[in-house]
Design a protein around this motif. Sequence first.
Motif, PDB file in Angstrom:
ATOM      1  N   PHE A 237      16.955  74.240   8.578  1.00 59.35           N
ATOM      2  CA  PHE A 237      16.490  72.787   7.964  1.00 59.35           C
ATOM      3  C   PHE A 237      16.112  73.093   6.473  1.00 59.35           C
ATOM      4  O   PHE A 237      16.649  72.300   5.810  1.00 59.35           O
ATOM      5  N   ALA A 238      15.221  73.949   6.432  1.00 63.45           N
ATOM      6  CA  ALA A 238      14.646  73.978   5.039  1.00 63.45           C
ATOM      7  C   ALA A 238      15.384  74.582   3.877  1.00 63.45           C
ATOM      8  O   ALA A 238      15.387  74.274   2.810  1.00 63.45           O
ATOM      9  N   VAL A 239      16.405  75.803   4.345  1.00 66.51           N
ATOM     10  CA  VAL A 239      17.349  76.246   3.426  1.00 66.51           C
ATOM     11  C   VAL A 239      18.305  74.910   2.923  1.00 66.51           C
ATOM     12  O   VAL A 239      18.665  75.214   1.772  1.00 66.51           O
ATOM     13  N   MET A 240      18.917  74.269   4.048  1.00 67.26           N
ATOM     14  CA  MET A 240      19.717  73.384   3.660  1.00 67.26           C
ATOM     15  C   MET A 240      19.073  72.176   2.809  1.00 67.26           C
ATOM     16  O   MET A 240      19.698  71.761   1.597  1.00 67.26           O
ATOM     17  N   GLY A 241      17.804  71.862   2.827  1.00 71.41           N
ATOM     18  CA  GLY A 241      17.218  70.983   1.786  1.00 71.41           C
ATOM     19  C   GLY A 241      17.018  71.676   0.605  1.00 71.41           C
ATOM     20  O   GLY A 241      16.500  70.961  -0.383  1.00 71.41           O
TER      21      GLY A 241
ATOM     22  N   THR B 229      23.489  69.858  -0.526  1.00 68.85           N
ATOM     23  CA  THR B 229      23.216  69.586   0.817  1.00 68.85           C
ATOM     24  C   THR B 229      21.839  68.666   0.819  1.00 68.85           C
ATOM     25  O   THR B 229      21.679  67.681   1.615  1.00 68.85           O
ATOM     26  N   SER B 230      20.938  68.841  -0.155  1.00 72.07           N
ATOM     27  CA  SER B 230      19.826  68.214  -0.129  1.00 72.07           C
ATOM     28  C   SER B 230      19.958  66.841  -0.625  1.00 72.07           C
ATOM     29  O   SER B 230      19.301  65.860  -0.143  1.00 72.07           O
TER      30      SER B 230
ATOM     31  N   THR C 253       8.801  66.976  12.228  1.00 68.62           N
ATOM     32  CA  THR C 253       9.121  66.987  13.741  1.00 68.62           C
ATOM     33  C   THR C 253       9.371  68.328  13.972  1.00 68.62           C
ATOM     34  O   THR C 253       8.958  68.657  15.276  1.00 68.62           O
ATOM     35  N   LEU C 254      10.017  69.253  13.218  1.00 72.90           N
ATOM     36  CA  LEU C 254      10.285  70.380  13.284  1.00 72.90           C
ATOM     37  C   LEU C 254       8.927  71.369  13.721  1.00 72.90           C
ATOM     38  O   LEU C 254       8.950  72.153  14.390  1.00 72.90           O
ATOM     39  N   LEU C 255       8.125  71.087  12.805  1.00 78.19           N
ATOM     40  CA  LEU C 255       6.740  71.623  12.867  1.00 78.19           C
ATOM     41  C   LEU C 255       5.961  71.284  14.229  1.00 78.19           C
ATOM     42  O   LEU C 255       5.317  72.140  14.811  1.00 78.19           O
TER      43      LEU C 255
ATOM     44  N   ILE D   9      13.458  77.070  17.882  1.00 76.39           N
ATOM     45  CA  ILE D   9      12.942  76.034  17.192  1.00 76.39           C
ATOM     46  C   ILE D   9      12.472  76.657  15.709  1.00 76.39           C
ATOM     47  O   ILE D   9      12.792  75.598  14.731  1.00 76.39           O
ATOM     48  N   THR D  10      12.161  77.745  15.834  1.00 74.83           N
ATOM     49  CA  THR D  10      11.698  78.158  14.325  1.00 74.83           C
ATOM     50  C   THR D  10      12.932  78.495  13.466  1.00 74.83           C
ATOM     51  O   THR D  10      13.066  78.559  12.400  1.00 74.83           O
ATOM     52  N   ILE D  11      13.799  79.221  14.316  1.00 76.28           N
ATOM     53  CA  ILE D  11      15.135  79.184  13.262  1.00 76.28           C
ATOM     54  C   ILE D  11      16.001  77.913  12.920  1.00 76.28           C
ATOM     55  O   ILE D  11      16.214  77.890  11.797  1.00 76.28           O
ATOM     56  N   ALA D  12      15.779  76.958  13.685  1.00 72.06           N
ATOM     57  CA  ALA D  12      16.134  75.644  13.460  1.00 72.06           C
ATOM     58  C   ALA D  12      15.346  75.225  12.294  1.00 72.06           C
ATOM     59  O   ALA D  12      15.915  74.410  11.313  1.00 72.06           O
ATOM     60  N   THR D  13      14.193  75.292  12.041  1.00 71.01           N
ATOM     61  CA  THR D  13      13.159  74.802  10.985  1.00 71.01           C
ATOM     62  C   THR D  13      13.403  75.716   9.791  1.00 71.01           C
ATOM     63  O   THR D  13      13.576  74.898   8.832  1.00 71.01           O
ATOM     64  N   GLY D  14      14.032  76.829   9.739  1.00 70.24           N
ATOM     65  CA  GLY D  14      14.178  77.595   8.643  1.00 70.24           C
ATOM     66  C   GLY D  14      15.616  77.184   8.234  1.00 70.24           C
ATOM     67  O   GLY D  14      15.754  77.105   7.000  1.00 70.24           O
TER      68      GLY D  14
END
Length: 552
Positions: A219-223, A228-229, A243-245, A212-217
């Motif tokens: 998502f943040a980097v892509m944004g 990508t943003s 949602t990820l938090l 979950i944490t890796i997915a959150t990171g």
Amino acid sequence: MPPTFLQWLSLVAMILLQSINGTNSNFPAYSSQLKHVLSMSQIQLNNLAFASDAGKLLGWLSGIAANYLPMWLVLILGSSLGLVGYGVQYLFLIGRVSNLPYGAVFFLAMLAGNSICWINTVCYLVAIRNFPLDGQLVIGLTGSYQGLSAKIYTDIVDVIYPSSDGKRARAYLLLSSILPLIVSVITAPLVRVIKVMKTKRAKDAFIFILVITIATGAFAVMGSIGSTSSLLSPFASAVGMLTLLLAPLLIPLGLGLRHQIKQLAEEKVHIEEINNVSMDKMESGVKLDISEIVSESPSESFELSFSSTSEEFNGEIRESNNGDDRISDTNEVISVIEEIGVKVMLRRLNFWLYFFVYLFGVTLALVFFNNLGQIAESRGRSASSLVSLSSSFGFFGRLVPSIVEYFVSRRKYMISRPAFVVALMAPTGAAFFLLLANDTSVLWLYISTAIIGVCSGAITTISVSLTTELFGTKNFGVNHNVLVVNIPIGSLLFGYLAAVVYHKEGNAEGKCFGMECYRKTFSLWGTLCFIGTFLALILYARTRKFYNSQRS
């Protein structure tokens, strides 16, 4: 609910707290607005950045408070300091408070900076006590979310004010004042010490939360990347991040649901056994005394069900009695070189090596981030995009040591933290020199910012574990806050030198444009970072015997 439910719920609470606790990383987003309203010079603006870091000079007070006060009270006190510090600055920017002198703004910035220490201390101590076998992993994992703070605040501001720079600056200050207090009030009942006698490593739960944490990171980097943003609207980006938090909540909810199902099943089996006994006695012509059934069913059934389920989840765990979650002694499983207090620590050579390594690494990076607003302006770029980029990569940097810790600890091996720091300091120094490249597309500016974010974030996480291993866990709250005193010292020294160079190269209006604004500054910072790398090598040599002895 089983005690493990409370244990993992405290981890989710720490994640939420850390995700909004990096309010100092928002400074570049509103610093230019403050500079304009107060008609400040670059040197005066740098002093405000120093004031925010200077709040850490009194960070040790939170460590002392945690020894005598419940965790929830320490948490509320800390977030209240931020409410005052950032809140009055916000009221000043919107005109509700007039004639606020520069000295008062300096004090408010210092107060706001101190509030971060209180929330950090609560999260660190609860992580160490609630997860004695995985304390370092939990500290690194939850602490990594602090690297996302600037990205989270930026997402919220993008929804409210997508274009107006003046309104965006005020929104950053408003959110920095109220959001930590709101989250602290919500999580205060959850951030408590669960007295753990022994635990089993929850392998599946940690793997799930790491995913979950890796997915959150990611998502943040892509944004944070422009191409990508643009695929997501600001609102969709903010909802996705929220949602990820909240996704880690699935772990304690799953444990609680499993416990309830198991308890109901065991109670059903127990009732059936009682009925079978009753039938057997009736068939044999013996009268059944109803009182026997009553006396042996409800409480006994519950105790058997509860204890067996708790053992399966996490061994023997006891909740703090009478709501008293002050720090107390437990059976420590963390290996340390020595268990010492702050007075003895200050006489150790290892401490001073560690102090200057941190000064020339993490602190230099923080000064760089504090100047991102002016660095971006000097090269004609948006400060918000750089702040968001540094935040996202800083998150991954803070997460890397946790991932390494998880897999290495499973092999019964203790990684050398000083060696890890050496491997991170060298790229940081190189990144500062990359900033000297004559880059019209500012590609190297973004690459260097990402490298500095990753490496400094990783060292920040490692430092928590390194402090406990060098100086012990009993006085960790005070010891670690004494270490980070170098942040305001470095912020004043390095930030002042950068401001002097910027002012010298600037125009009559106090603004500077072009590569020369920070060329000398970056050269100095890169050199100091390589000196810090050498000091980290010395610390590694002095502690190598200890880490080698931890191999099983």
